[in-house]
Design a protein around this motif. Structure first.
Motif, PDB file in Angstrom:
ATOM      1  N   LEU A  97       0.802  -1.228   0.000  1.00 50.00           N
ATOM      2  CA  LEU A  97       0.000   0.000   0.000  1.00 50.00           C
ATOM      3  C   LEU A  97       0.833   1.276   0.000  1.00 50.00           C
ATOM      4  CD1 LEU A  97       0.580   0.443   3.088  1.00 50.00           C
ATOM      5  CD2 LEU A  97      -1.636  -0.594   3.514  1.00 50.00           C
ATOM      6  N   ASP A  98       2.145   1.129  -0.090  1.00 54.10           N
ATOM      7  CA  ASP A  98       3.018   2.308  -0.009  1.00 54.10           C
ATOM      8  C   ASP A  98       2.732   3.296  -1.143  1.00 54.10           C
ATOM      9  OD1 ASP A  98       4.099   0.611   1.831  1.00 54.10           O
ATOM     10  OD2 ASP A  98       5.970   0.285   0.751  1.00 54.10           O
ATOM     11  N   GLY A  99       2.627   2.763  -2.357  1.00 52.21           N
ATOM     12  CA  GLY A  99       2.427   3.632  -3.518  1.00 52.21           C
ATOM     13  C   GLY A  99       1.113   4.383  -3.430  1.00 52.21           C
ATOM     14  N   MET A 149       8.300  13.245   8.164  1.00 56.46           N
ATOM     15  CA  MET A 149       8.474  12.715   9.520  1.00 56.46           C
ATOM     16  C   MET A 149       8.130  11.226   9.469  1.00 56.46           C
ATOM     17  SD  MET A 149       9.427  13.479  12.478  1.00 56.46           S
ATOM     18  CE  MET A 149       9.351  12.716  14.086  1.00 56.46           C
ATOM     19  N   GLY A 150       9.166  10.381   9.466  1.00 62.26           N
ATOM     20  CA  GLY A 150       8.967   8.935   9.342  1.00 62.26           C
ATOM     21  C   GLY A 150       9.266   8.477   7.933  1.00 62.26           C
ATOM     22  N   LEU A 151      10.573   8.393   7.605  1.00 60.13           N
ATOM     23  CA  LEU A 151      10.964   8.013   6.234  1.00 60.13           C
ATOM     24  C   LEU A 151      11.068   6.487   6.141  1.00 60.13           C
ATOM     25  CD1 LEU A 151      11.851   9.539   3.557  1.00 60.13           C
ATOM     26  CD2 LEU A 151      14.186   8.917   4.205  1.00 60.13           C
ATOM     27  N   GLY A 152       9.919   5.833   6.290  1.00 58.14           N
ATOM     28  CA  GLY A 152       9.858   4.379   6.153  1.00 58.14           C
ATOM     29  C   GLY A 152       9.381   4.035   4.745  1.00 58.14           C
ATOM     30  N   ARG A 153       8.602   2.966   4.670  1.00 57.52           N
ATOM     31  CA  ARG A 153       8.149   2.514   3.333  1.00 57.52           C
ATOM     32  C   ARG A 153       7.325   3.589   2.636  1.00 57.52           C
ATOM     33  NH1 ARG A 153       7.480  -2.694   6.516  1.00 57.52           N
ATOM     34  NH2 ARG A 153       5.978  -1.378   7.564  1.00 57.52           N
ATOM     35  N   ILE A 154       6.320   4.126   3.333  1.00 59.21           N
ATOM     36  CA  ILE A 154       5.446   5.126   2.704  1.00 59.21           C
ATOM     37  C   ILE A 154       6.200   6.450   2.532  1.00 59.21           C
ATOM     38  CG2 ILE A 154       3.313   6.465   2.973  1.00 59.21           C
ATOM     39  CD1 ILE A 154       2.206   3.979   4.529  1.00 59.21           C
ATOM     40  N   GLY A 155       6.929   6.853   3.576  1.00 61.03           N
ATOM     41  CA  GLY A 155       7.675   8.106   3.516  1.00 61.03           C
ATOM     42  C   GLY A 155       8.641   8.136   2.338  1.00 61.03           C
ATOM     43  N   GLN A 156       9.302   7.019   2.075  1.00 59.54           N
ATOM     44  CA  GLN A 156      10.245   6.980   0.946  1.00 59.54           C
ATOM     45  C   GLN A 156       9.528   7.129  -0.393  1.00 59.54           C
ATOM     46  OE1 GLN A 156      13.074   3.684   1.250  1.00 59.54           O
ATOM     47  NE2 GLN A 156      13.084   3.955   3.462  1.00 59.54           N
ATOM     48  N   LEU A 203       3.411  13.626   7.651  1.00 58.92           N
ATOM     49  CA  LEU A 203       3.560  12.655   8.739  1.00 58.92           C
ATOM     50  C   LEU A 203       3.308  11.248   8.211  1.00 58.92           C
ATOM     51  CD1 LEU A 203       1.493  14.597  11.434  1.00 58.92           C
ATOM     52  CD2 LEU A 203       3.982  14.652  11.064  1.00 58.92           C
ATOM     53  N   THR A 204       4.341  10.389   8.322  1.00 57.06           N
ATOM     54  CA  THR A 204       4.199   8.988   7.899  1.00 57.06           C
ATOM     55  C   THR A 204       4.821   8.059   8.947  1.00 57.06           C
ATOM     56  OG1 THR A 204       6.116   9.414   6.477  1.00 57.06           O
ATOM     57  CG2 THR A 204       3.993   9.295   5.388  1.00 57.06           C
ATOM     58  N   VAL A 205       4.625   8.417  10.209  1.00 66.08           N
ATOM     59  CA  VAL A 205       5.087   7.561  11.315  1.00 66.08           C
ATOM     60  C   VAL A 205       3.948   6.637  11.750  1.00 66.08           C
ATOM     61  CG1 VAL A 205       6.837   9.084  12.348  1.00 66.08           C
ATOM     62  CG2 VAL A 205       4.433   9.399  12.941  1.00 66.08           C
ATOM     63  N   ASP A 258      -5.846  12.973   6.184  1.00 65.53           N
ATOM     64  CA  ASP A 258      -6.571  11.772   5.774  1.00 65.53           C
ATOM     65  C   ASP A 258      -7.090  11.032   6.994  1.00 65.53           C
ATOM     66  OD1 ASP A 258      -7.496   9.864   3.861  1.00 65.53           O
ATOM     67  OD2 ASP A 258      -5.857   8.530   4.444  1.00 65.53           O
ATOM     68  N   VAL A 259      -6.518  11.371   8.148  1.00 65.33           N
ATOM     69  CA  VAL A 259      -6.861  10.693   9.410  1.00 65.33           C
ATOM     70  C   VAL A 259      -7.040  11.760  10.485  1.00 65.33           C
ATOM     71  CG1 VAL A 259      -5.744   8.476   8.901  1.00 65.33           C
ATOM     72  CG2 VAL A 259      -4.372  10.373   9.751  1.00 65.33           C
ATOM     73  N   THR A 260      -7.927  11.494  11.421  1.00 60.96           N
ATOM     74  CA  THR A 260      -8.214  12.490  12.458  1.00 60.96           C
ATOM     75  C   THR A 260      -8.402  11.796  13.813  1.00 60.96           C
ATOM     76  OG1 THR A 260     -10.600  12.335  12.014  1.00 60.96           O
ATOM     77  CG2 THR A 260      -9.382  14.097  10.868  1.00 60.96           C
TER      78      THR A 260
HETATM   79  P1  NAP Z   1       7.326   1.975   8.323  1.00 63.18           P
HETATM   80  O1  NAP Z   1       7.928   1.444   7.058  1.00 63.18           O
HETATM   81  O2  NAP Z   1       7.524   1.214   9.584  1.00 63.18           O
HETATM   82  O3  NAP Z   1       7.869   3.480   8.511  1.00 63.18           O
HETATM   83  C1  NAP Z   1       7.657   4.217   9.662  1.00 63.18           C
HETATM   84  C2  NAP Z   1       8.803   5.219   9.812  1.00 63.18           C
HETATM   85  O4  NAP Z   1       8.533   6.016  10.972  1.00 63.18           O
HETATM   86  C3  NAP Z   1      10.162   4.588   9.994  1.00 63.18           C
HETATM   87  O5  NAP Z   1      11.065   5.217   9.135  1.00 63.18           O
HETATM   88  C4  NAP Z   1      10.513   4.861  11.457  1.00 63.18           C
HETATM   89  O6  NAP Z   1      11.930   5.058  11.574  1.00 63.18           O
HETATM   90  C5  NAP Z   1       9.735   6.145  11.728  1.00 63.18           C
HETATM   91  N1  NAP Z   1       9.400   6.292  13.138  1.00 63.18           N
HETATM   92  C6  NAP Z   1       8.759   5.409  13.941  1.00 63.18           C
HETATM   93  N2  NAP Z   1       8.629   5.906  15.178  1.00 63.18           N
HETATM   94  C7  NAP Z   1       9.220   7.134  15.155  1.00 63.18           C
HETATM   95  C8  NAP Z   1       9.420   8.131  16.135  1.00 63.18           C
HETATM   96  N3  NAP Z   1       9.010   7.961  17.396  1.00 63.18           N
HETATM   97  N4  NAP Z   1      10.043   9.276  15.774  1.00 63.18           N
HETATM   98  C9  NAP Z   1      10.484   9.427  14.498  1.00 63.18           C
HETATM   99  N5  NAP Z   1      10.312   8.527  13.520  1.00 63.18           N
HETATM  100  C10 NAP Z   1       9.693   7.376  13.857  1.00 63.18           C
HETATM  101  O7  NAP Z   1       5.762   2.157   8.188  1.00 63.18           O
HETATM  102  P2  NAP Z   1       4.916   2.424   6.859  1.00 63.18           P
HETATM  103  O8  NAP Z   1       4.561   1.133   6.211  1.00 63.18           O
HETATM  104  O9  NAP Z   1       5.574   3.488   6.052  1.00 63.18           O
HETATM  105  O10 NAP Z   1       3.552   2.966   7.517  1.00 63.18           O
HETATM  106  C11 NAP Z   1       3.569   4.070   8.406  1.00 63.18           C
HETATM  107  C12 NAP Z   1       2.192   4.276   9.021  1.00 63.18           C
HETATM  108  O11 NAP Z   1       1.330   4.857   8.057  1.00 63.18           O
HETATM  109  C13 NAP Z   1       1.455   3.016   9.458  1.00 63.18           C
HETATM  110  O12 NAP Z   1       1.859   2.565  10.725  1.00 63.18           O
HETATM  111  C14 NAP Z   1      -0.007   3.438   9.432  1.00 63.18           C
HETATM  112  O13 NAP Z   1      -0.428   3.880  10.693  1.00 63.18           O
HETATM  113  C15 NAP Z   1      -0.008   4.608   8.449  1.00 63.18           C
HETATM  114  N6  NAP Z   1      -0.803   4.297   7.243  1.00 63.18           N
HETATM  115  C16 NAP Z   1      -1.894   5.067   6.963  1.00 63.18           C
HETATM  116  C17 NAP Z   1      -2.649   4.798   5.831  1.00 63.18           C
HETATM  117  C18 NAP Z   1      -3.852   5.615   5.492  1.00 63.18           C
HETATM  118  O14 NAP Z   1      -4.824   5.067   4.991  1.00 63.18           O
HETATM  119  N7  NAP Z   1      -3.840   6.913   5.694  1.00 63.18           N
HETATM  120  C19 NAP Z   1      -2.288   3.748   4.971  1.00 63.18           C
HETATM  121  C20 NAP Z   1      -1.187   2.990   5.291  1.00 63.18           C
HETATM  122  C21 NAP Z   1      -0.439   3.256   6.438  1.00 63.18           C
HETATM  123  P3  NAP Z   1      12.696   4.744  12.957  1.00 63.18           P
HETATM  124  O15 NAP Z   1      12.222   3.400  13.406  1.00 63.18           O
HETATM  125  O16 NAP Z   1      14.145   4.817  12.590  1.00 63.18           O
HETATM  126  O17 NAP Z   1      12.307   5.844  13.887  1.00 63.18           O
END
Ligand code: NAP
Length: 316
Positions: A97-99, A149-156, A203-205, A258-260
């Motif tokens: 779901l990242d894309g 903020m949160g350069l993980g899968r979605i952030g990248q 914000l993508t944490v 998108d979220v509240t």
């Molecule tokens: P992910 O790959 O785990 O990435 C999360 C990033 O956040 C990581 O880079 C992590 O790096 C960082 N992070 C975590 N805790 C942190 C903190 N306290 N301070 C700073 N950075 C922090 O997760 P993802 O797959 O991208 O998904 C992220 C979130 O997006 C999901 O958990 C979900 O809640 C949300 N999401 C929302 C939707 C929607 O419909 N709107 C859809 C999908 C996902 P570090 O561990 O190095 O800190």
């Protein structure tokens, strides 16, 4: 609901979409989520489709549960340590779901910066009678600075898209990512620097005890008055009251959510009255293709857990 008494029994927060049900029904008998305090017998699995709360008390009432499968990546509604303490694996659907979620983050960023939803309302309304070059001026997007903020899968994936807009990209994580920096041309900064320097903060944490209320009054005060906040993570990462005040007093330019918290906001909530708010009803991964892939992986996780095999994606 189909009735297959010989199959393992599963509880789910119904109604499930037809494509999800079609994948589940060959494997399990689907029961509705139990009412508070009730304890249906012989439940082998839990399927979380929306965000129903799964805690230790629920697991204690359902001692036969062998797996919890979540439709989605965020598992903040599930007490994962409580599941692990009982030896129950928790599956989720990262990666697929990242894309779609990054696409929505960019859509919100563009919409807020260029006042798209406000313009849409105006263009349909009675006041739009002639074009005026002086109205509805937005903020530049190309060439501006983005803070992720949160350069993980979605952030990248957001960073990859922002590069096409020639944005300067800053990020903050707890751990620095040198390879990703080299690959994507992003720069690591402190959280305070990210807030102070960015024109757009995305914000993508995940929602954790550490990220709950991450953006409050103090953090909003660090942002530029011309900056926009975009939240595609989880509602409670932002303090709703603080954001409402900052937007209504124009201490930041705009927000796109998108979220509240709560979700949905009560009808008539002051945030919903503001023109500098763009809002969608939790649509991050909501495309037909992505939701189908999420359904497939969540059912694959479920079946693996029921048969005692390792899940394809287990929350650690
Ligand atoms: P992910 O790959 O785990 O990435 C999360 C990033 O956040 C990581 O880079 C992590 O790096 C960082 N992070 C975590 N805790 C942190 C903190 N306290 N301070 C700073 N950075 C922090 O997760 P993802 O797959 O991208 O998904 C992220 C979130 O997006 C999901 O958990 C979900 O809640 C949300 N999401 C929302 C939707 C929607 O419909 N709107 C859809 C999908 C996902 P570090 O561990 O190095 O800190």
């Amino acid at each position: 609901m189909a009735n297959h008494p010989a199959q393992p029994r599963l509880i789910a927060d119904t109604p499930l979409a037809p494509n999800v049900l079609k994948l589940l029904e060959p494997h399990v008998e689907v029961l509705d989520w139990p009412t508070a305090g009730s304890a249906p017998e012989n439940i082998a699995a839990i399927y979380t489709y929306g965000h129903p709360r799964v805690d230790g008390a629920l697991l204690d009432r359902l001692p036969g549960v062998r797996v919890i499968s979540n439709f989605g990546v965020g598992v903040d509604h599930i007490d994962v340590p409580a599941a692990m303490a009982r030896g129950i694996p928790v599956g989720n659907t990262p990666g697929v779901l990242d894309g779609a979620t990054a696409d929505l983050a960019m859509a919100l960023l563009l919409a807020a910066g260029r006042r798209l939803t406000e313009g849409d309302r105006y263009a349909r309304g009675p006041k739009f009678l002639h074009y005026d070059p002086g109205y509805m001026l937005g903020r530049e997007i190309h060439g501006s600075t983005l803070g992720i903020m949160g350069l993980g899968r979605i952030g990248q994936q957001v960073a990859r898209r922002a590069r096409g807009f020639n944005m300067t990209i800053l990020y903050h994580n707890r751990r620095r990512q040198p390879e990703v920096e080299a690959d994507l041309g992003v720069r690591y900064v402190s959280f305070a620097e990210l807030l102070a320097q960015s024109d757009y903060v995305v914000l993508t944490v995940p929602l954790t005890p550490e990220t709950q209320g991450l953006i409050g009054r103090e953090q909003l005060a660090l942002m530029k008055r011309t900056a926009t906040l975009i939240n595609v993570a989880r509602g409670p990462v932002v303090d709703t009251a603080a954001l409402t005040a900052a937007l209504s007093e124009r201490r930041i330019y705009a927000a796109a959510l998108d979220v509240t918290d709560p979700e949905p906001l009560p009808r008539g909530h002051p945030l919903l009255q503001l023109d500098n708010l763009t809002i969608t009803p939790h649509l991050g991964s909501a495309t037909e293709e992505t939701r189908q892939r999420m359904a497939e992986i969540s059912v694959e996780n479920l079946v693996a857990g029921l048969t005692g095999r390792p899940l394809r994606h287990a929350v650690q």
